[in-house]
Design a protein around this motif. Structure first.
Motif, mmCIF file in Angstrom:
data_model
loop_
_atom_site.group_PDB
_atom_site.id
_atom_site.type_symbol
_atom_site.label_atom_id
_atom_site.label_comp_id
_atom_site.label_asym_id
_atom_site.label_seq_id
_atom_site.Cartn_x
_atom_site.Cartn_y
_atom_site.Cartn_z
ATOM 1 N N PHE A 123 0.825 -1.214 0.000
ATOM 2 C CA PHE A 123 0.000 0.000 0.000
ATOM 3 C C PHE A 123 0.857 1.261 0.000
ATOM 4 O O PHE A 123 0.433 2.322 0.449
ATOM 5 N N LYS A 124 2.028 1.118 -0.574
ATOM 6 C CA LYS A 124 2.962 2.244 -0.636
ATOM 7 C C LYS A 124 2.452 3.340 -1.549
ATOM 8 O O LYS A 124 2.630 4.532 -1.292
ATOM 9 N N ASN A 125 1.809 2.963 -2.659
ATOM 10 C CA ASN A 125 1.281 3.939 -3.608
ATOM 11 C C ASN A 125 0.091 3.334 -4.346
ATOM 12 O O ASN A 125 -0.285 2.174 -4.114
ATOM 13 N N ARG A 126 -0.498 4.107 -5.250
ATOM 14 C CA ARG A 126 -1.691 3.677 -5.954
ATOM 15 C C ARG A 126 -1.447 2.413 -6.771
ATOM 16 O O ARG A 126 -2.280 1.500 -6.793
ATOM 17 N N GLN A 127 -0.323 2.370 -7.459
ATOM 18 C CA GLN A 127 -0.044 1.225 -8.326
ATOM 19 C C GLN A 127 0.028 -0.073 -7.534
ATOM 20 O O GLN A 127 -0.534 -1.097 -7.938
ATOM 21 N N GLN A 128 0.716 -0.014 -6.387
ATOM 22 C CA GLN A 128 0.831 -1.214 -5.566
ATOM 23 C C GLN A 128 -0.525 -1.603 -4.982
ATOM 24 O O GLN A 128 -0.885 -2.792 -4.915
ATOM 25 N N ALA A 129 -1.294 -0.620 -4.567
ATOM 26 C CA ALA A 129 -2.607 -0.902 -3.998
ATOM 27 C C ALA A 129 -3.542 -1.510 -5.039
ATOM 28 O O ALA A 129 -4.356 -2.384 -4.732
ATOM 29 N N GLU A 130 -3.424 -1.043 -6.277
ATOM 30 C CA GLU A 130 -4.269 -1.586 -7.332
ATOM 31 C C GLU A 130 -3.933 -3.054 -7.585
ATOM 32 O O GLU A 130 -4.824 -3.872 -7.857
ATOM 33 N N ALA A 131 -2.656 -3.388 -7.489
ATOM 34 C CA ALA A 131 -2.263 -4.790 -7.640
ATOM 35 C C ALA A 131 -2.903 -5.642 -6.547
ATOM 36 O O ALA A 131 -3.371 -6.757 -6.793
ATOM 37 N N PHE A 132 -2.957 -5.112 -5.331
ATOM 38 C CA PHE A 132 -3.597 -5.843 -4.235
ATOM 39 C C PHE A 132 -5.099 -5.951 -4.474
ATOM 40 O O PHE A 132 -5.718 -6.983 -4.187
ATOM 41 N N LEU A 133 -5.691 -4.883 -5.012
ATOM 42 C CA LEU A 133 -7.112 -4.915 -5.358
ATOM 43 C C LEU A 133 -7.404 -6.050 -6.332
ATOM 44 O O LEU A 133 -8.348 -6.830 -6.143
ATOM 45 N N TYR A 134 -6.596 -6.159 -7.386
ATOM 46 C CA TYR A 134 -6.800 -7.226 -8.353
ATOM 47 C C TYR A 134 -6.604 -8.595 -7.709
ATOM 48 O O TYR A 134 -7.258 -9.572 -8.089
ATOM 49 N N GLY A 135 -5.704 -8.652 -6.718
ATOM 50 C CA GLY A 135 -5.538 -9.908 -5.988
ATOM 51 C C GLY A 135 -6.801 -10.305 -5.251
ATOM 52 O O GLY A 135 -7.155 -11.479 -5.197
ATOM 53 N N CYS A 136 -7.508 -9.344 -4.697
ATOM 54 C CA CYS A 136 -8.781 -9.638 -4.020
ATOM 55 C C CYS A 136 -9.807 -10.180 -5.015
ATOM 56 O O CYS A 136 -10.587 -11.083 -4.692
ATOM 57 N N PHE A 137 -9.818 -9.636 -6.222
ATOM 58 C CA PHE A 137 -10.730 -10.125 -7.250
ATOM 59 C C PHE A 137 -10.354 -11.522 -7.733
ATOM 60 O O PHE A 137 -11.218 -12.269 -8.202
ATOM 61 N N SER A 138 -9.085 -11.864 -7.637
ATOM 62 C CA SER A 138 -8.610 -13.118 -8.250
ATOM 63 C C SER A 138 -9.194 -14.364 -7.596
ATOM 64 O O SER A 138 -9.107 -15.457 -8.160
ATOM 65 N N PHE A 139 -9.777 -14.229 -6.411
ATOM 66 C CA PHE A 139 -10.370 -15.388 -5.743
ATOM 67 C C PHE A 139 -11.772 -15.706 -6.246
ATOM 68 O O PHE A 139 -12.341 -16.732 -5.869
ATOM 69 N N LEU A 140 -12.344 -14.851 -7.069
ATOM 70 C CA LEU A 140 -13.660 -15.163 -7.624
ATOM 71 C C LEU A 140 -13.578 -16.465 -8.420
ATOM 72 O O LEU A 140 -12.641 -16.666 -9.197
ATOM 73 N N PRO A 141 -14.533 -17.348 -8.238
ATOM 74 C CA PRO A 141 -14.527 -18.589 -9.032
ATOM 75 C C PRO A 141 -14.630 -18.282 -10.521
ATOM 76 O O PRO A 141 -15.180 -17.253 -10.921
ATOM 77 N N ASN A 142 -14.110 -19.163 -11.340
ATOM 78 C CA ASN A 142 -14.304 -19.065 -12.783
ATOM 79 C C ASN A 142 -15.637 -19.737 -13.099
ATOM 80 O O ASN A 142 -15.729 -20.946 -13.265
ATOM 81 N N PHE A 143 -16.672 -18.922 -13.165
ATOM 82 C CA PHE A 143 -18.036 -19.435 -13.204
ATOM 83 C C PHE A 143 -18.330 -20.266 -14.447
ATOM 84 O O PHE A 143 -19.174 -21.151 -14.419
ATOM 85 N N GLY A 144 -17.659 -19.994 -15.552
ATOM 86 C CA GLY A 144 -17.951 -20.679 -16.799
ATOM 87 C C GLY A 144 -17.107 -21.907 -17.059
ATOM 88 O O GLY A 144 -17.141 -22.456 -18.160
ATOM 89 N N GLU A 145 -16.355 -22.350 -16.066
ATOM 90 C CA GLU A 145 -15.479 -23.499 -16.248
ATOM 91 C C GLU A 145 -15.923 -24.640 -15.339
ATOM 92 O O GLU A 145 -16.027 -24.490 -14.125
ATOM 93 N N GLY A 146 -16.178 -25.782 -15.942
ATOM 94 C CA GLY A 146 -16.714 -26.918 -15.209
ATOM 95 C C GLY A 146 -15.808 -27.435 -14.119
ATOM 96 O O GLY A 146 -16.277 -28.065 -13.170
#
Length: 646
Positions: A42-65
Motif C-alpha cells: 500500500f505504498k502507492n496507488r499502483q501497488q494498492a491496485e495490484a492488491f485490489l486485483y488480488g482480491c478479485f482473483s479469488f472469484l470462481p471461474n463461473f464458466g469453467e466446469g
C-alpha cells in the motif's frame, strides 16, 4: 498465458506475490504474518491496485466446469472420464465420490491462493486479503478520494460475496469481520461457525454498505465490465435472502443435530414467513435498480442478423442469446474472466470426419430427463399436455417442410424432438436437429444438421475422450458466431461473459417469492409471463386452461410453485441455477436419486439409436445438501462442527 481480470490483463507486479504469504492460521487464513509485505503493498496507488486485483482473483471461474460446482456436480449434464480439455472434477461429486478426508471443491481450504487438485479456492484467504485491503487502503499518498471510495465499495462487495459463496456451499460459517492480530491467542483463532440467520444478516449488512459506493452502471466498458455495480450487489442480496427463505434454511429439521459445543443451534428450526417478505423487498429493489441501470430482457430481434431469419429461428435464439450475447442488457453480472472457449468446445458438434478427433470435444451432454423437461409448443409439460396423451415419445416420425427450421426436412427422428417450445430448440442438440451459427448466420435456409448416431460424424463413442454419453449435446452455451472451420481442424470462439445473474433470474425469483407470500396473483403472473412471452409462449393461466390436463394448477399455491420451479429449470438451463435451486428447495434428494438416462450411442440405425439406456444410477443423501469440511481442519479446530452426515 495472460490472466484476465475483467477485460484487461492482471498486472504482474512483484507486490502481488505477497498475496501468497499473507496468512498463517492453522484452519482459517485470518492472521497476516508478513507485515513488511503488507506495508509495501500500500505504498502507492499502483501497488494498492495490484492488491485490489488480488482480491478479485479469488472469484470462481463461473464458466469453467472444473471451477464452478454448479456445472457438473448435479444432474443437468452428464460427462465422461477421461475427457479432453475440460476438467471432470466436479462430475465425480455427482457420481457420489465426495468425501470429508479430501473434499472435491474444497473452498474451505487453508493456505491456498489457486485451485488445488480438488478444485477449491481458499475463500478464507480471500476474506483475509479483503480485510487487509480495507484496513490499509487509506495509506497510498497518490490515490484520489473518489477512487479510494469506489475500491472500498468493490472490496466490501467481494467480502460479502466470498461469505455468500461459502454460505451457499457449507451453510453456517465463521464470520471474518476483521483479521486477528498476529499475537492473538489460540482461543481466538479457533473460531466458531455462526448460525444461519447471523450469517445472512452479516452478508446483507456488507452488501448494503457496498451499494452506497458502487456505480449504477459501468462507464469504462473496455476496462471495467464485470466489476461490481449497485445492480450486482442488490441482485446478490436478493438471491441470498431468497435462499435463506427457502426450505433448506427455513425451518429445516433435517439438520436439528447441528448444535455446536456452545449449545447453539446452527440451523433455524422454526419456519418464518417473514423471510419471504424480506426477500420480496430485496427483489423489488434489485429489479427497480436494474431497470434504472438500463437492464432489460434480451431480444434477438435487436441484433444485426435477423433480417432474413424465420421467426422460429429468432425465438430459439432468444434465451440462447440472453446467455451468450456479449454484455447484452439482460446480463446483470457476467464473468469476463472465465474462459468460455473450453465450455463451447465441450458443447460444439462436428460436421466432418476430419474434425471428429480434433479441436472440439462434443462431450457436454444433457441426460434424457433434461430433454423431456422442456415444455411442448403449447407451453406446458409433456406429461400434462392433452395433445400428447397417446404419443409414444420414442416413436419415429419424419420431419416435414414445416419443421425444417428445427429439424432437417425428411429426417427420421423421434416424437420427443417435435413440437417443443423454442427454448428446447435453442438449448438442445439432437440427432437430426439444426444448428444456427457456425458461420451460417445471415439466413437460415441452409442450417447445419447434427447427426449423432454411431458411424455419423458427431456420433458414437470415438474418440474415447470426446463424445456425448447420452446422445445429446448442449447448444445453449455456444455463441452463434463461434466457428468450427470447414477446411481445417481449428475452432474459433466468440468469447462472452458467462452469465452469473441475469434479469430473467430476478423476475422468476420474484414470482416465486410472491407465490410463497400470498399464493398466485396478478403480479406473480406478470413476471413469469414476461419471461415466457419472449420465446412465444402464452401466459401460464391461459396455457394451462387450454392445454393442460390440470387446468387449475396455476391457481393454487402448490401447483403454481411447481410451475415456477419448472420455468426456472427451462429458462436458466445450463447456467448453474438448477444445482443450487434443487438444494434450496430441498428437492435434490428427489431428483438426484433418479437414473441418468440417455440414448443408445452405439446404435447405427434409428431403431437401435433411439433406445432408452440407463447411463448411471445417481445416489443422493441428506448429507449431500451441504459440502463436507475437510477432516484435518476439524482436527485443528475443535470448535468447528462438521456438516450433517459427514
Amino acid at each position: 498465458m495472460k490472466k484476465y481480470i475483467f477485460n484487461k490483463p492482471l498486472k504482474s507486479i512483484s507486490v502481488a506475490l505477497c498475496l501468497f504469504l499473507l496468512s498463517c492460521a492453522d484452519y482459517l487464513d485470518v492472521v497476516p504474518d508478513n507485515i513488511p509485505a503488507v506495508e509495501h503493498a500500500f505504498k502507492n496507488r499502483q501497488q494498492a491496485e495490484a492488491f485490489l486485483y488480488g482480491c478479485f482473483s479469488f472469484l470462481p471461474n463461473f464458466g469453467e466446469g472444473g471451477s464452478n460446482p454448479a456445472m457438473l456436480s448435479g444432474d443437468e449434464v452428464w460427462y465422461i472420464d477421461p475427457v479432453q480439455g475440460m476438467s471432470a472434477r466436479y462430475w465425480h461429486v455427482a457420481r457420489g465420490t465426495q468425501g470429508a478426508n479430501a473434499p472435491i471443491g474444497d473452498y474451505w481450504a487453508s493456505k491456498q491462493t489457486s485451485y488445488d487438485l480438488k478444485g477449491g479456492k481458499a475463500m478464507f484467504t480471500a476474506l483475509s486479503d479483503c480485510n487487509i485491503f480495507l484496513e490499509n487502503i487509506h495509506k497510498p499518498f497518490d490515490l484520489e478520494d473518489y477512487e479510494r471510495d469506489k475500491w472500498i465499495a468493490e472490496v466490501t462487495f467481494l467480502k460479502a460475496y466470498y461469505h455468500f459463496w461459502l454460505f451457499r456451499m457449507y451453510g453456517p460459517i465463521p464470520l471474518i469481520k476483521e483479521n486477528l492480530s498476529i499475537n492473538s491467542p489460540a482461543s481466538e483463532v479457533q473460531r466458531y461457525r455462526e448460525p444461519v440467520d447471523e450469517v445472512v444478516d452479516y452478508i446483507v449488512e456488507l452488501l448494503d454498505e457496498a451499494v452506497k459506493g458502487l456505480p449504477l452502471e459501468i462507464v469504462d466498458v473496455m476496462n471495467e465490465m464485470g466489476r461490481p455495480t449497485k445492480s450486482i450487489a442488490l441482485a446478490v442480496k436478493a438471491q441470498l435472502l431468497t435462499i435463506a427463505a427457502s426450505p433448506l434454511y427455513n425451518g429445516n429439521t433435517d439438520f436439528s443435530d447441528m448444535v455446536d459445543n456452545r449449545g447453539i443451534q446452527l440451523f433455524p428450526q422454526t419456519y418464518s414467513a417473514e423471510k419471504w417478505e424480506r426477500a420480496a423487498t430485496a427483489l423489488e429493489e434489485a429489479i427497480k435498480v436494474a431497470h434504472e441501470g438500463g437492464h432489460e430482457l434480451f431480444d434477438f430481434k435487436t441484433t444485426s442478423y435477423v433480417a432474413k431469419l424465420n421467426e422460429k429461428t429468432i425465438l430459439a435464439m432468444q434465451t440462447r442469446g440472453a446467455a451468450t450475447e456479449r454484455w447484452n442488457k439482460e446480463i446483470i453480472w457476467g464473468d469476463s474472466n472465465s474462459n468460455t472457449d473450453n465450455l463451447q468446445r465441450a458443447c460444439h458438434p462436428v460436421f466432418a470426419f476430419a474434425h471428429s478427433s480434433g479441436s472440439v470435444r462434443k462431450s457436454y451432454a444433457p441426460p434424457l430427463h433434461i430433454v423431456e423437461q422442456f415444455y411442448t409448443k403449447n407451453g406446458v409439460p409433456i406429461e400434462e399436455d392433452k395433445e400428447w396423451v397417446n404419443v409414444d415419445l420414442m416413436g419415429l416420425r419424419k420431419a416435414g417442410a414445416e419443421d425444417k427450421y428445427y429439424i432437417k426436412e425428411n429426417f427420421e427422428t423421434i416424437n420427443l424432438h417435435f413440437d417443443r417450445e423454442a427454448r428446447f430448440y435453442g438449448s438442445i442438440i439432437f440427432d437430426g436437429g439444426t444448428l444456427y451459427g457456425n458461420s451460417r448466420v445471415n439466413e437460415d435456409n441452409d442450417l447445419w444438421v447434427t447427426e449423432l448416431k454411431y458411424g455419423k460424424v458427431g456420433g458414437g463413442n470415438s474418440p474415447t475422450n470426446r463424445y456425448s454419453s447420452t446422445g445429446y449435446l448442449c447448444k445453449k452455451m455456444i455463441h452463434y458466431l463461434s466457428s468450427q472451420s470447414q477446411t481445417s481442424d481449428s475452432f474459433t470462439q466468440y468469447r462472452y461473459a458467462f452469465p452469473i445473474i441475469r434479469l430473467a433470474d430476478l423476475y422468476l425469483m420474484y414470482t416465486e417469492v410472491l407465490n410463497e407470500i400470498g399464493g398466485p396473483g396478478t403480479k406473480a403472473y406478470e413476471y413469469i409471463d414476461i419471461v415466457r412471452k419472449r420465446t412465444g409462449l402464452k401466459g401460464v393461466v391461459e396455457s394451462w386452461e387450454k392445454y393442460s390436463s390440470n387446468p387449475n394448477k396455476p391457481k393454487t399455491k402448490d401447483g403454481f410453485r411447481e410451475i415456477i420451479q419448472r420455468e426456472r429449470m427451462n429458462e436458466l438451463a445450463f447456467e448453474g441455477a438448477r444445482f443450487w435451486d434443487l438444494k434450496r428447495w430441498k428437492l435434490a434428494k428427489e431428483y438426484m436419486n433418479r437414473p441418468i438416462r440417455g440414448l443408445n450411442i452405439l446404435g447405427e440405425t434409428s431403431q437401435d439409436f433411439y433406445q432408452e439406456t440407463m447411463v448411471y444410477q445417481l445416489k443422493y443423501e441428506v448429507k449431500d445438501y451441504l459440502w463436507p469440511i475437510k477432516q484435518s481442519v476439524l482436527m485443528n479446530n475443535k470448535n468447528l462442527l462438521q456438516n450433517h452426515g459427514w
